[in-house]
Write a protein that holds these residues in place. Structure first.
Motif, mmCIF file in Angstrom:
data_model
loop_
_atom_site.group_PDB
_atom_site.id
_atom_site.type_symbol
_atom_site.label_atom_id
_atom_site.label_comp_id
_atom_site.label_asym_id
_atom_site.label_seq_id
_atom_site.Cartn_x
_atom_site.Cartn_y
_atom_site.Cartn_z
ATOM 1 N N VAL A 2 4.233 1.970 2.736
ATOM 2 C CA VAL A 2 3.847 1.673 4.112
ATOM 3 C C VAL A 2 2.339 1.443 4.085
ATOM 4 N N ILE A 3 1.936 0.192 4.259
ATOM 5 C CA ILE A 3 0.556 -0.205 4.011
ATOM 6 C C ILE A 3 -0.197 -0.427 5.323
ATOM 7 N N GLY A 4 -1.334 0.257 5.445
ATOM 8 C CA GLY A 4 -2.246 -0.033 6.550
ATOM 9 C C GLY A 4 -2.096 0.844 7.769
ATOM 10 N N ALA A 5 -1.233 1.855 7.727
ATOM 11 C CA ALA A 5 -1.073 2.745 8.876
ATOM 12 C C ALA A 5 -1.698 4.098 8.565
ATOM 13 N N PRO A 6 -2.392 4.724 9.510
ATOM 14 C CA PRO A 6 -2.924 6.063 9.258
ATOM 15 C C PRO A 6 -1.783 7.063 9.078
ATOM 16 N N PHE A 7 -2.065 8.133 8.354
ATOM 17 C CA PHE A 7 -1.023 9.113 8.045
ATOM 18 C C PHE A 7 -0.381 9.677 9.303
ATOM 19 N N CYS A 8 -1.201 9.954 10.306
ATOM 20 C CA CYS A 8 -0.673 10.612 11.493
ATOM 21 C C CYS A 8 0.305 9.747 12.279
ATOM 22 N N ALA A 9 0.300 8.430 12.041
ATOM 23 C CA ALA A 9 1.215 7.532 12.741
ATOM 24 C C ALA A 9 2.585 7.463 12.072
ATOM 25 N N ILE A 10 2.720 8.112 10.914
ATOM 26 C CA ILE A 10 3.941 8.035 10.117
ATOM 27 C C ILE A 10 4.553 9.425 10.015
ATOM 28 N N TRP A 23 4.771 10.579 4.049
ATOM 29 C CA TRP A 23 3.376 10.549 3.612
ATOM 30 C C TRP A 23 3.226 10.154 2.144
ATOM 31 N N PRO A 24 4.156 10.487 1.253
ATOM 32 C CA PRO A 24 4.022 9.984 -0.123
ATOM 33 C C PRO A 24 4.038 8.461 -0.215
ATOM 34 N N ASN A 25 4.569 7.789 0.821
ATOM 35 C CA ASN A 25 4.692 6.330 0.797
ATOM 36 C C ASN A 25 3.559 5.622 1.525
ATOM 37 N N VAL A 26 2.687 6.388 2.171
ATOM 38 C CA VAL A 26 1.600 5.780 2.948
ATOM 39 C C VAL A 26 0.525 5.265 1.997
ATOM 40 N N VAL A 27 0.101 4.025 2.230
ATOM 41 C CA VAL A 27 -0.923 3.394 1.398
ATOM 42 C C VAL A 27 -2.056 2.913 2.296
ATOM 43 N N ASN A 28 -3.175 3.625 2.258
ATOM 44 C CA ASN A 28 -4.411 3.150 2.864
ATOM 45 C C ASN A 28 -5.281 2.559 1.760
ATOM 46 N N SER A 29 -6.505 2.162 2.087
ATOM 47 C CA SER A 29 -7.337 1.501 1.066
ATOM 48 C C SER A 29 -7.613 2.420 -0.118
ATOM 49 N N ARG A 30 -7.738 3.750 0.122
ATOM 50 C CA ARG A 30 -8.020 4.668 -0.975
ATOM 51 C C ARG A 30 -6.859 4.715 -1.964
ATOM 52 N N GLN A 31 -5.630 4.530 -1.492
ATOM 53 C CA GLN A 31 -4.475 4.525 -2.382
ATOM 54 C C GLN A 31 -4.205 3.124 -2.941
ATOM 55 N N PHE A 32 -4.455 2.108 -2.124
ATOM 56 C CA PHE A 32 -4.101 0.733 -2.479
ATOM 57 C C PHE A 32 -4.714 0.320 -3.809
ATOM 58 N N PHE A 33 -5.965 0.650 -4.022
ATOM 59 C CA PHE A 33 -6.657 0.188 -5.228
ATOM 60 C C PHE A 33 -6.554 1.173 -6.393
ATOM 61 N N LEU A 34 -5.727 2.208 -6.230
ATOM 62 C CA LEU A 34 -5.470 3.135 -7.330
ATOM 63 C C LEU A 34 -4.037 3.025 -7.845
ATOM 64 N N ASP A 35 -3.242 2.198 -7.214
ATOM 65 C CA ASP A 35 -1.807 2.132 -7.503
ATOM 66 C C ASP A 35 -1.475 0.825 -8.209
ATOM 67 N N HIS A 36 -0.795 0.921 -9.350
ATOM 68 C CA HIS A 36 -0.510 -0.256 -10.165
ATOM 69 C C HIS A 36 0.309 -1.310 -9.436
ATOM 70 N N GLN A 37 1.009 -0.928 -8.386
ATOM 71 C CA GLN A 37 1.876 -1.879 -7.699
ATOM 72 C C GLN A 37 1.096 -2.884 -6.869
ATOM 73 N N HIS A 38 -0.158 -2.577 -6.575
ATOM 74 C CA HIS A 38 -0.922 -3.427 -5.674
ATOM 75 C C HIS A 38 -1.962 -4.231 -6.451
ATOM 76 N N TYR A 39 -3.122 -4.495 -5.862
ATOM 77 C CA TYR A 39 -4.061 -5.447 -6.438
ATOM 78 C C TYR A 39 -5.349 -4.767 -6.899
ATOM 79 N N GLN A 40 -5.948 -5.366 -7.913
ATOM 80 C CA GLN A 40 -7.241 -4.917 -8.415
ATOM 81 C C GLN A 40 -8.302 -5.218 -7.348
ATOM 82 N N ARG A 41 -9.159 -4.245 -7.087
ATOM 83 C CA ARG A 41 -10.036 -4.302 -5.918
ATOM 84 C C ARG A 41 -10.908 -5.553 -5.872
#
Length: 805
Positions: free
Chosen positions: A215-223, A228-246
């Protein structure tokens, strides 16, 4: 599902090859993304030039180190798509098609035979007109699918068996995204709380069917908390192999909005910066091309005229370097952060790992409110919840995720040492500090301060030869990454996940290493650009503690040191001659060169040191160096390993290897060059005013003679004069008499003033070095009649070759 290291059988579809398989696992540690994004058309649908797309791929490889790339295009039959796949292969990059499904595939076999890694579908909704056709085409080609849907278009979870449908279509991962700059449909729909609530039912159903959910781009409290293990904000997005290199992703966002001509100029300038040298004109133009600040030109001009005036609020003020001043500055920054977060988010215990209610989220989901989440401790690690998420690994990432061979055994060895052996010495705050910045040397440790997001390193912890072990405790604060610097650009870092860690670096006698956080082996973070993670530690290093993005202040305690059987100071003092050679795919000729060194006459072998800069695994250099070590133990042999990205950076490799040298004289010698047996004896006769020595020239041996030397049929040191009489070109004082890089003998002290230029090529660097040495220390001393032998290697690609010699 089994652990990745245990390697459950990949979930294959049809005749899909194992190299394209994906496996599912709970991953205790994340590996950063090496995926890039390259649009074939810009946001207005205008195509980029083919040459610019190829340069973009080249840039993504050398600057961002990507190993796979999503090509954003309407279809795989977009003009030139196949050509780009083939071009990317030359850089060892696997290509995926990313499409918005706005037009159908040409036919059911449209994706067959294209050598794609997988397919990413980003439709406006799951029932968009051509989604099923694209799913079928991917299935027919044996390709896994990554599906991305706007949160505003989430289907009814109780409707048509959505999860089962995706499982049968070989969908590996589903992203529900609030907003994506490359997916126009996410910018049109509005996300409501009801859409987000649907995820609580949808995500478990997908995971039950073996499909990763993000779940990309939503704050934790909205989910829902269960997700919460599936929430991806910018801090997670660029640390996870499934997404894109910063860096690659941020550049793509900028260029996607540019016209093809401007885009081409930007890419060319960036590529020149990373592959040739910095161009001052490019450096001036790039900011204007990237951010188009013409509308701010008058303000920029006014700022230049008034920046010296203190009443101008943005005038920079230097922070006084005292504890009190730094603490005041840190408090000011905390208050500014609290104001930025707002009254709700500033009290949330997830504020460090959440993007909060960003302007983008407010625009996409205007009716969704945020609420502070309460917890006992502030969550520091962006991946705090993610360890409970099902993850998928394609063939590329599975190899990266699997602990390299021997790492766990090294970790066990390190833990036994930490527990059972007392350290050989202790480095306290009297022995190290923080380099080039203010710090507080306390009795129990060193207090580091930071008021900006940057790397800070300690002063050198000393010179070490493998084997050795270093261990320190970091506490009293938080930083993004912590670990060791083991070279100018080499880093071994891991994320800080708590407010206290013990960080250990254990290196065995062969330079193999493991990084431990609280006794557990961790994968060092991989970095873009200049920094790299070394595969092997060199024969002589000066490690430092490294901390990235310290939040205000933090304390490192004393460093415990265990040292093995490296060379003693007395051994180093005997060294008079240091040979420095860089070898990439020249292992056979390197052997002949090394044999010519160990058969020098008139000097003691214990006075000789050899430093070899090389890329581990590229050829047989490691095995050769092992043989030299066991056959000639008197010679001090040091390895200077570099990553494959540095294969063409010979100047950089030479400078780093020279920093390891101990002798009075440093002899820079090509791996395909042999020296006459009296060479060192003649160098030893040089007076104190001589700083630079060169041979009279070199004889280029022909192929047949070279072959006999490589096979051991001729020992050159016993037949030198005869070899000089064989057919072949003799080059006496070539390059207009400037001593070039095949053999340059320079006093080690000279390297304090003059170094090699560090280009991504080697043309003119050796000549520039010789000219600079002449200017600083005077003309070279020529050894009249002393001629080196050059081994034939079948062509003019004398450095960075792709063939093994």
């Amino acid at each position: 599902m089994g652990d990745v290291n245990g390697a459950d059988a990949p979930r294959n579809a049809g005749d899909r090859g194992a190299h394209d398989a994906m496996t599912q696992s709970y991953a205790e540690q994340r590996i950063p993304p090496l995926r890039g994004l390259i649009p074939v058309l810009n946001a207005q649908g205008r195509p980029y030039a083919m040459i610019d797309l190829k340069r973009w791929i080249h840039l993504a490889s050398v600057a961002h180190k990507i190993k796979k790339a999503d090509l954003l295009a309407p279809t795989a039959q977009t003009n030139g798509f196949g050509e780009l796949i083939e071009y990317a292969r030359a850089f060892d990059i696997r290509v995926s098609l990313r499409t918005d499904c706005s037009i159908p595939p040409e036919n059911a076999r449209a994706l067959t035979g294209l050598d794609l890694l997988d397919v990413m579908l980003c439709p406006a909704s799951d029932d968009a007109p051509f989604v099923d056709e694209w799913l079928a085409a991917a299935h027919n080609a044996g390709l896994r699918v990554r599906l991305q849907l706007p949160v505003a278009a989430i289907p009814d979870p109780s409707g048509d068996g959505f999860a089962e449908r995706l499982r049968k279509a070989d969908v590996a991962a589903v992203n529900f995204v609030v907003r994506d700059p490359f997916q126009p449909s996410t910018q049109r729909g509005k996300t409501a709380a009801g859409h987000l609530a649907k995820l609580a039912e949808m995500a478990p159903a997908l995971e039950k069917n073996g499909i990763e959910v993000n779940v990309i781009g939503a704050p934790f409290c909205a989910i829902d908390k269960a997700l919460w293990p599936n929430v991806v904000n910018s801090r997670q997005f660029f640390l996870d192999h499934q997404h894109y290199q910063r860096e690659n992703y941020e550049l793509a966002k900028i260029l996607y909005k540019k016209g093809p001509i401007i885009c081409g100029k930007i890419i060319l300038a960036l590529l020149r910066r990373h592959t040739v040298q910095v161009d001052l004109i490019d450096e001036r133009l790039l900011p204007w091309l990237l951010w188009s600040p013409w509308k701010n030109a008058r303000m920029a001009a006014w700022r230049k005229l008034t920046r010296h005036l203190r009443f101008f609020r943005s005038a920079p003020k230097a922070v006084e370097e005292t504890v009190e001043a730094l603490e005041r500055e840190m408090q000011r920054l905390r208050e500014a952060e609290a104001e930025l977060c707002g009254p709700v988010c500033s009290t949330c215990y997830l504020r460090r790992i959440c993007d909060r209610r960003t302007p983008e989220f407010r625009k996409a989901a205007p009716g969704v409110a945020v609420a502070a989440q309460k917890g006992e401790d502030l969550v520091a690690s962006p991946l705090h919840f993610s360890v409970r998420q099902h993850k998928y690994f394609d063939a590329i990432d599975q190899v990266r995720y699997t602990m390299r061979e021997g790492m766990m055994a090294l970790a066990h060895e390190a833990n036994l040492l930490l527990v059972n052996r007392p350290s050989t010495r202790l480095l306290t705050s009297a022995d190290y500090g923080v380099d080039k910045t203010y710090y507080d040397p306390m009795e129990g440790g060193v207090r580091w301060f930071s008021v900006n997001n940057s790397e800070k390193r300690s002063t050198s912890l000393g010179q070490f030869q493998p084997p050795f072990t270093l261990s320190f405790m970091v506490a009293g604060g938080i930083a993004e990454y912590v670990g060791y610097s083991v070279g100018r650009h080499a880093r071994l870092l891991c994320p800080m996940e708590a407010f206290r860690h013990e960080i250990t670096l254990h290196v065995d006698a062969d330079g193999n290493h493991v990084l431990l956080r609280d006794g557990k082996a961790v994968r060092p973070m991989e970095f873009e650009g200049a920094y790299y993670t070394p595969l092997r530690i060199g024969g002589l290093v000066e490690p430092r503690i490294a901390l990235w993005n310290i939040d205000g202040n933090i304390v490192t305690q004393a460093v415990r040191v265990w040292e093995g059987d490296g060379a003693s100071a007395k051994d180093v003092e005997r060294i008079k001659f240091s040979f420095v050679t860089v070898c990439t795919r020249y292992a056979r000729r390197l052997q002949a060169m090394l044999r010519s060194i160990v058969h020098q006459r008139g000097v003691d072998l214990s006075q000789i040191e050899i430093v070899i800069g090389y890329v581990p695994g590229l050829d047989g250099t490691d095995d050769l160096l092992d043989s030299i070590h066991w056959t000639f133990p008197e010679v001090r042999l040091l390895r200077a390993p570099f990553p494959q990205e540095r294969t063409h950076s010979k100047g950089y490799m030479i400078n780093e290897a020279c920093a390891m040298a101990s002798g009075e004289w440093v002899i820079l010698l090509d791996a395909d060059t042999m020296l006459p047996p009296q060479f060192l004896a003649l160098v030893d006769q040089a007076g104190p005013d001589t700083h630079f020595i060169a041979t009279d020239g070199r004889k280029l041996l022909e192929r047949e003679v070279t072959a006999r030397i490589l096979l051991g049929e001729i020992d050159p040191w016993d037949h030198w004069d005869e070899l000089l009489q064989t057919p072949g070109e003799y080059r006496q004082r070539e390059a207009k008499g400037i001593p070039i890089g095949f053999c340059q003998a320079v006093r080690r002290s000279c390297f304090e003033k003059v170094k090699y230029n560090e280009f991504e090529h080697f043309e003119t660097a050796d000549m520039d070095f010789a000219v600079d040495i002449r200017r600083e220390f005077g003309l070279e001393k020529r050894l009249d009649g002393v001629i080196a032998l050059h081994l034939d290697h079948g062509g003019s690609r004398w450095y960075g070759t792709l063939k093994h010699f």
